[in-house]
Design a protein around this motif. Structure first.
Motif, PDB file in Angstrom:
ATOM      1  N   LEU A   6     -32.992 -32.101 -32.606  1.00 39.52           N
ATOM      2  CA  LEU A   6     -31.883 -31.652 -31.763  1.00 39.52           C
ATOM      3  C   LEU A   6     -31.061 -30.546 -32.430  1.00 39.52           C
ATOM      4  N   TRP A   7     -31.739 -29.638 -33.112  1.00 37.91           N
ATOM      5  CA  TRP A   7     -31.050 -28.521 -33.753  1.00 37.91           C
ATOM      6  C   TRP A   7     -30.587 -27.522 -32.695  1.00 37.91           C
ATOM      7  N   GLY A   8     -29.782 -26.569 -33.158  1.00 36.74           N
ATOM      8  CA  GLY A   8     -29.210 -25.594 -32.245  1.00 36.74           C
ATOM      9  C   GLY A   8     -29.880 -24.238 -32.324  1.00 36.74           C
ATOM     10  N   ALA A   9     -29.249 -23.278 -31.695  1.00 34.39           N
ATOM     11  CA  ALA A   9     -29.756 -21.903 -31.665  1.00 34.39           C
ATOM     12  C   ALA A   9     -29.539 -21.237 -33.024  1.00 34.39           C
ATOM     13  N   PRO A  10     -30.264 -20.158 -33.305  1.00 34.88           N
ATOM     14  CA  PRO A  10     -30.055 -19.422 -34.562  1.00 34.88           C
ATOM     15  C   PRO A  10     -28.624 -18.930 -34.693  1.00 34.88           C
ATOM     16  N   THR A  11     -28.119 -18.901 -35.916  1.00 33.37           N
ATOM     17  CA  THR A  11     -26.750 -18.467 -36.163  1.00 33.37           C
ATOM     18  C   THR A  11     -26.644 -17.805 -37.527  1.00 33.37           C
ATOM     19  N   GLU A  13     -23.449 -28.032 -25.944  1.00 38.84           N
ATOM     20  CA  GLU A  13     -24.661 -27.595 -25.250  1.00 38.84           C
ATOM     21  C   GLU A  13     -24.810 -26.080 -25.241  1.00 38.84           C
ATOM     22  N   PHE A  14     -23.719 -25.353 -25.427  1.00 34.52           N
ATOM     23  CA  PHE A  14     -23.808 -23.892 -25.459  1.00 34.52           C
ATOM     24  C   PHE A  14     -24.553 -23.398 -26.699  1.00 34.52           C
ATOM     25  N   VAL A  15     -24.591 -24.200 -27.764  1.00 31.93           N
ATOM     26  CA  VAL A  15     -25.293 -23.775 -28.981  1.00 31.93           C
ATOM     27  C   VAL A  15     -26.478 -24.684 -29.314  1.00 31.93           C
ATOM     28  N   ARG A  16     -26.621 -25.809 -28.611  1.00 31.61           N
ATOM     29  CA  ARG A  16     -27.754 -26.706 -28.849  1.00 31.61           C
ATOM     30  C   ARG A  16     -28.931 -26.276 -27.989  1.00 31.61           C
ATOM     31  N   GLY A  45     -36.461 -26.759 -21.276  1.00 31.96           N
ATOM     32  CA  GLY A  45     -35.898 -25.417 -21.341  1.00 31.96           C
ATOM     33  C   GLY A  45     -34.578 -25.312 -20.593  1.00 31.96           C
ATOM     34  N   TYR A  46     -34.126 -24.080 -20.417  1.00 31.41           N
ATOM     35  CA  TYR A  46     -32.903 -23.836 -19.655  1.00 31.41           C
ATOM     36  C   TYR A  46     -33.205 -23.950 -18.171  1.00 31.41           C
ATOM     37  N   LEU A  47     -32.221 -24.388 -17.415  1.00 30.05           N
ATOM     38  CA  LEU A  47     -32.425 -24.666 -15.997  1.00 30.05           C
ATOM     39  C   LEU A  47     -32.061 -23.471 -15.127  1.00 30.05           C
ATOM     40  N   TYR A  48     -32.709 -23.395 -13.993  1.00 28.64           N
ATOM     41  CA  TYR A  48     -32.400 -22.424 -12.938  1.00 28.64           C
ATOM     42  C   TYR A  48     -32.564 -20.974 -13.378  1.00 28.64           C
ATOM     43  N   GLY A  49     -33.324 -20.755 -14.468  1.00 23.94           N
ATOM     44  CA  GLY A  49     -33.563 -19.399 -14.940  1.00 23.94           C
ATOM     45  C   GLY A  49     -32.338 -18.710 -15.509  1.00 23.94           C
ATOM     46  N   THR A  50     -31.326 -19.500 -15.911  1.00 24.87           N
ATOM     47  CA  THR A  50     -30.068 -18.915 -16.377  1.00 24.87           C
ATOM     48  C   THR A  50     -30.101 -18.489 -17.828  1.00 24.87           C
ATOM     49  N   GLY A  51     -30.870 -19.197 -18.645  1.00 21.96           N
ATOM     50  CA  GLY A  51     -30.871 -18.915 -20.068  1.00 21.96           C
ATOM     51  C   GLY A  51     -29.722 -19.556 -20.807  1.00 21.96           C
ATOM     52  N   TRP A  52     -28.934 -20.414 -20.113  1.00 22.44           N
ATOM     53  CA  TRP A  52     -27.833 -21.074 -20.823  1.00 22.44           C
ATOM     54  C   TRP A  52     -27.480 -22.460 -20.256  1.00 22.44           C
ATOM     55  N   ILE A  53     -27.834 -22.764 -19.020  1.00 27.47           N
ATOM     56  CA  ILE A  53     -27.536 -24.080 -18.445  1.00 27.47           C
ATOM     57  C   ILE A  53     -28.611 -25.071 -18.871  1.00 27.47           C
ATOM     58  N   SER A  87     -37.926 -20.662 -39.999  1.00 27.55           N
ATOM     59  CA  SER A  87     -37.193 -20.196 -41.176  1.00 27.55           C
ATOM     60  C   SER A  87     -35.780 -19.705 -40.876  1.00 27.55           C
ATOM     61  N   LEU A  88     -35.397 -19.632 -39.609  1.00 27.38           N
ATOM     62  CA  LEU A  88     -34.076 -19.123 -39.260  1.00 27.38           C
ATOM     63  C   LEU A  88     -33.011 -20.208 -39.418  1.00 27.38           C
ATOM     64  N   PRO A  89     -31.827 -19.862 -39.953  1.00 28.55           N
ATOM     65  CA  PRO A  89     -30.725 -20.827 -39.981  1.00 28.55           C
ATOM     66  C   PRO A  89     -30.212 -21.079 -38.561  1.00 28.55           C
ATOM     67  N   ARG A  90     -29.896 -22.327 -38.291  1.00 31.76           N
ATOM     68  CA  ARG A  90     -29.508 -22.721 -36.940  1.00 31.76           C
ATOM     69  C   ARG A  90     -28.226 -23.548 -36.965  1.00 31.76           C
ATOM     70  N   HIS A  91     -27.597 -23.629 -35.791  1.00 32.40           N
ATOM     71  CA  HIS A  91     -26.451 -24.519 -35.645  1.00 32.40           C
ATOM     72  C   HIS A  91     -26.915 -25.962 -35.865  1.00 32.40           C
ATOM     73  N   PRO A  92     -26.273 -26.713 -36.776  1.00 31.72           N
ATOM     74  CA  PRO A  92     -26.580 -28.141 -36.894  1.00 31.72           C
ATOM     75  C   PRO A  92     -25.865 -28.895 -35.762  1.00 31.72           C
ATOM     76  N   SER A  93     -26.363 -28.708 -34.548  1.00 26.72           N
ATOM     77  CA  SER A  93     -25.638 -29.166 -33.359  1.00 26.72           C
ATOM     78  C   SER A  93     -25.487 -30.682 -33.309  1.00 26.72           C
ATOM     79  N   MET A  94     -26.413 -31.399 -33.935  1.00 26.82           N
ATOM     80  CA  MET A  94     -26.261 -32.859 -33.954  1.00 26.82           C
ATOM     81  C   MET A  94     -25.056 -33.282 -34.779  1.00 26.82           C
ATOM     82  N   LEU A  95     -24.710 -32.487 -35.800  1.00 31.07           N
ATOM     83  CA  LEU A  95     -23.516 -32.775 -36.589  1.00 31.07           C
ATOM     84  C   LEU A  95     -22.252 -32.396 -35.819  1.00 31.07           C
ATOM     85  N   TYR A  96     -22.324 -31.330 -35.021  1.00 29.62           N
ATOM     86  CA  TYR A  96     -21.188 -31.000 -34.154  1.00 29.62           C
ATOM     87  C   TYR A  96     -20.895 -32.181 -33.228  1.00 29.62           C
ATOM     88  N   GLU A  97     -21.973 -32.743 -32.662  1.00 33.92           N
ATOM     89  CA  GLU A  97     -21.789 -33.864 -31.740  1.00 33.92           C
ATOM     90  C   GLU A  97     -21.280 -35.102 -32.470  1.00 33.92           C
TER      91      GLU A  97
END
Length: 264
Positions: free
Chosen positions: A148-153, A217-220, A227-235, A166-176
């Motif tokens: 459950l990692w996040g997007a690259p940051t 969810e904006f960074v996870r 994948g993302y829903l409705y072709g939005t790239g963020w929902i 190899s990219l650093p990512r948001h540790p989104s599970m720790l945010y949660e």
């Protein structure tokens, strides 16, 4: 830049039995619920017998495990379940849906209230402050599993997860773990220390979780097979499932204060 320690998901082997960290985290969450629950039961405006807390915990455990696993299967992995039905039993691999677990817990609360002749929100308002403890330990379990990692940051606390490249990512599970776990627990615990209108504590839980989960969810990253829903790239699926929570919580909070049925 930080690197995930790549912890072995198995904490210890007891003969042929493998005890996973993920299961241990859930156990710690249940113990935390009992410990704080027994103290909440002694508050002047509640006064529950201690044995009732243990009974509620049993009902809640059943609701969390059954609802969480079934919910994950329905919301996030239904195709995988159709292809291999036994996947629903592999709890040690992760894959527990909070929203499914919440539904399971609500059913458990309703049944517990029926057995003990308590109104639904008497049960839910009592239990709500302790629920984030399980969310905290569950997300720590996700961190141990490296999932459950996040997007690259480029942020200094970005973390490289070996399973994600190899990219650093948001540790989104720790945010949660911090927001939905520790922060929400503190908000609800101190709010619930005084008499509040019926359903207000439950409402604040729904608002807090819905808002915090949406923020993360904006960074996870969403599950790869959804994948993302409705072709939005963020929902994301988690974002969609969280909106009814904070909306329902807002309505409940307003309704509860209007009725002013404090302590009933």
């Amino acid at each position: 830049m930080l690197v995930h320690p790549d912890i072995d998901p198995v904490a210890v082997h007891l003969g042929p039995l493998a005890v996973h960290w993920y299961g241990i985290m859930y156990l710690l969450g249940f113990l935390g619920f009992w410990w704080f629950g027994t103290r909440r039961a002694q508050m002047a405006h509640i006064q529950w017998p201690k044995e009732r807390v243990s009974d509620l915990l049993f009902y809640g455990v059943m609701g969390v495990i059954l609802g969480g696993r079934i919910g994950y299967t329905v919301f996030y992995n239904f195709k995988g379940f159709v292809a291999e039905p036994t996947v629903i039993f592999r709890i040690w691999e992760g894959g527990m849906s909070f929203h499914g677990g919440l539904i399971g817990v609500l059913v458990a609360f309703a049944w517990f209230g029926h057995v003990h002749k308590l109104k639904f929100f008497e049960v839910a308002d009592f239990a709500a402050p302790m629920i984030p403890l399980g969310l905290f330990t569950g997300r720590i379990g996700n961190f141990i599993n490296g999932e459950l990692w996040g997007a690259p940051t480029n942020l200094p606390w970005g973390m490289v997860f070996q399973k994600a490249g190899s990219l650093p990512r948001h540790p989104s599970m720790l945010y949660e773990a911090i927001l939905e776990g520790l922060v929400l627990f503190l908000i609800l615990w101190f709010y619930g220390k005084k008499p509040r209108p019926r359903m207000a504590v439950s409402a604040l839980f729904l608002i807090g979780y819905g808002v915090f989960r949406t923020m993360v969810e904006f960074v996870r990253l969403p599950d790869a097979h959804i994948g993302y829903l409705y072709g939005t790239g963020w929902i994301t699926e988690g974002m969609v499932l969280s909106q009814p929570m904070w909306l329902a919580g807002a309505v409940m909070l307003i309704w509860g204060y209007r009725k002013r049925r404090v302590g009933r």
